[in-house]
Design an enzyme around this catalytic site. Structure first.
Site: not given
Ligand SMILES: NC(=O)C1=CN([C@@H]2O[C@H](COP(=O)(O)OP(=O)(O)OC[C@H]3O[C@@H](n4cnc5c(N)ncnc54)[C@H](O)[C@@H]3O)[C@@H](O)[C@H]2O)C=CC1
Ligand SMILES: O=CC(=O)O
Length: 319
Positions: A155, A177, A238, A267, A285, A287
């Site tokens: 994504g 996906r 996560r 966490e 954490h 990010g």
């Molecule tokens: N470490 C941190 O501080 C941060 C962590 N995150 C995590 O990153 C994740 C992704 O964020 P974005 O890229 O903005 O979301 P997004 O929705 O743009 O991308 C997620 C992607 O994962 C795919 N997906 C869904 N289920 C799947 C599966 N079972 N197997 C493989 N791919 C699958 C989706 O089709 C999508 O392309 C968030 O859900 C969050 O948990 C996000 C921001 C900060």
């Molecule tokens: O982990 C951070 C988020 O925005 O999700």
């Protein structure tokens, strides 16, 4: 005027935006709000602006009452929210996609560099006061150029990480996906594969999928065993996507070369074995942790809440 509960400290600009239109009850304590206090405060709220550390479940929605219209998470990940429970009650849930994509991809790329080039080990060595000097075979890591990055969850953040890795000379494969925009796939030279092939061919596996029942322990002992012994695992998605005990064991046994983690299964607790290991980089954490990004996230969450409370659709709905 509606009542909005904010479950933790957020940038002042977003609070001001909310206060201009509504009565705002924002938790200002240095620690996270306790569950009992949170359940008490949400009673009668029309909107909740939530941090990812708070569980927004059926119990909380019922404690708020039938007037609750919106839950606006200050995060893109929303595994802390029971979205079906919101939908059943006619409550709009919203998140903050996009505004944190680059900041989080920067941390993923940082972890790729830190783990493959052993930067944490070098830093710890100097701070330990131990003697050291340049040596031909001293703290040798692994080059990225010509190596393969496997992105799980292609994504926003997955693609932004792939873009950075490509600039470092890496080839890209991904598992997701859905297929990505063909033009972006062509720009990145990215090839879609299944998870098993991704694990087998990648030199670095970087996780960017959301957490939920479908991705719980997506990476466990079997998947770690499928990776190359020279490969690295990076997780900025996560914690519970990875079986942390299995990861600690794979790192200890040299089944994989190293790992870089920004998130943890339980966490903020970190598996005690991981703390003891040199071949894992551990970040707390971070990010989205830049002033600009956190401000943009809080402003988008405020916009989500304000839109719903004025009878409009939010800019970033989940349900
Ligand atoms: N470490 C941190 O501080 C941060 C962590 N995150 C995590 O990153 C994740 C992704 O964020 P974005 O890229 O903005 O979301 P997004 O929705 O743009 O991308 C997620 C992607 O994962 C795919 N997906 C869904 N289920 C799947 C599966 N079972 N197997 C493989 N791919 C699958 C989706 O089709 C999508 O392309 C968030 O859900 C969050 O948990 C996000 C921001 C900060
Ligand atoms: O982990 C951070 C988020 O925005 O999700």
């Amino acid at each position: 005027m509606s009542r909005v509960v904010v479950t933790g400290r957020i940038p002042e600009a977003a609070l001001e935006k909310l206060r201009a239109e509504h009565e705002v009850d924002a938790w200002q304590g240095p620690e996270s709000i306790g569950r009992e206090e949170l359940l008490r405060r949400v009673a009668g709220a029309d909107g909740v602006v939530s941090l990812l550390t708070e569980r927004i479940d059926a119990e909380l929605l019922d404690a708020a009452g039938p007037q609750l219209k919106v839950v606006a998470n200050v995060a893109v990940g929303y595994d802390n929210i029971d979205v079906p429970a919101c939908t059943e009650r006619g409550i709009v849930a919203a998140n903050t996609p996009g505004v944190l994509t680059d900041a989080t991809a920067d941390i993923a790329m940082g972890l790729i560099l830190m783990s493959t080039r052993r930067l944490g080990e070098g830093e710890r060595l100097i701070r330990s006061g131990q003697a050291w000097k340049w040596g031909m075979f001293f703290l040798l890591g692994s080059s990225l150029q010509g190596k393969t990055l496997g992105v799980v969850g292609m994504g926003g953040i997955g693609q932004a990480t792939a873009r950075r890795a490509k600039a470092f000379g890496m080839e890209i494969v991904y598992q997701s996906r859905s297929e990505i925009d063909p033009q972006i796939a062509a720009e990145l030279g990215a090839r879609r594969v299944d998870l098993n092939e991704l694990l087998t061919v990648s030199d670095v596996v970087s996780l960017h999928c959301p957490y939920g029942p479908a991705t719980h322990h997506l990476i466990g002992a079997e998947q770690l065993a499928a990776m190359k012994s020279s490969a690295y695992l990076v997780n900025t998605a996560r914690g519970p996507i990875v079986d942390e005990a299995a990861l600690a064991s794979a790192l200890r046994e040299g089944q994989i070369a190293g790992a870089g983690l920004d998130v943890y299964e339980h966490e903020p607790r970190v598996h005690p074995e991981l703390i003891e290991l040199e071949n894992v980089v551990l970040l707390p954490h971070l990010g989205s942790a830049t002033v600009e990004t956190r401000t943009a996230m809080a402003m988008l969450a405020a916009d989500n809440a304000l839109a719903v409370l004025s009878g409009e659709g939010p800019p970033a709905p989940i349900n």
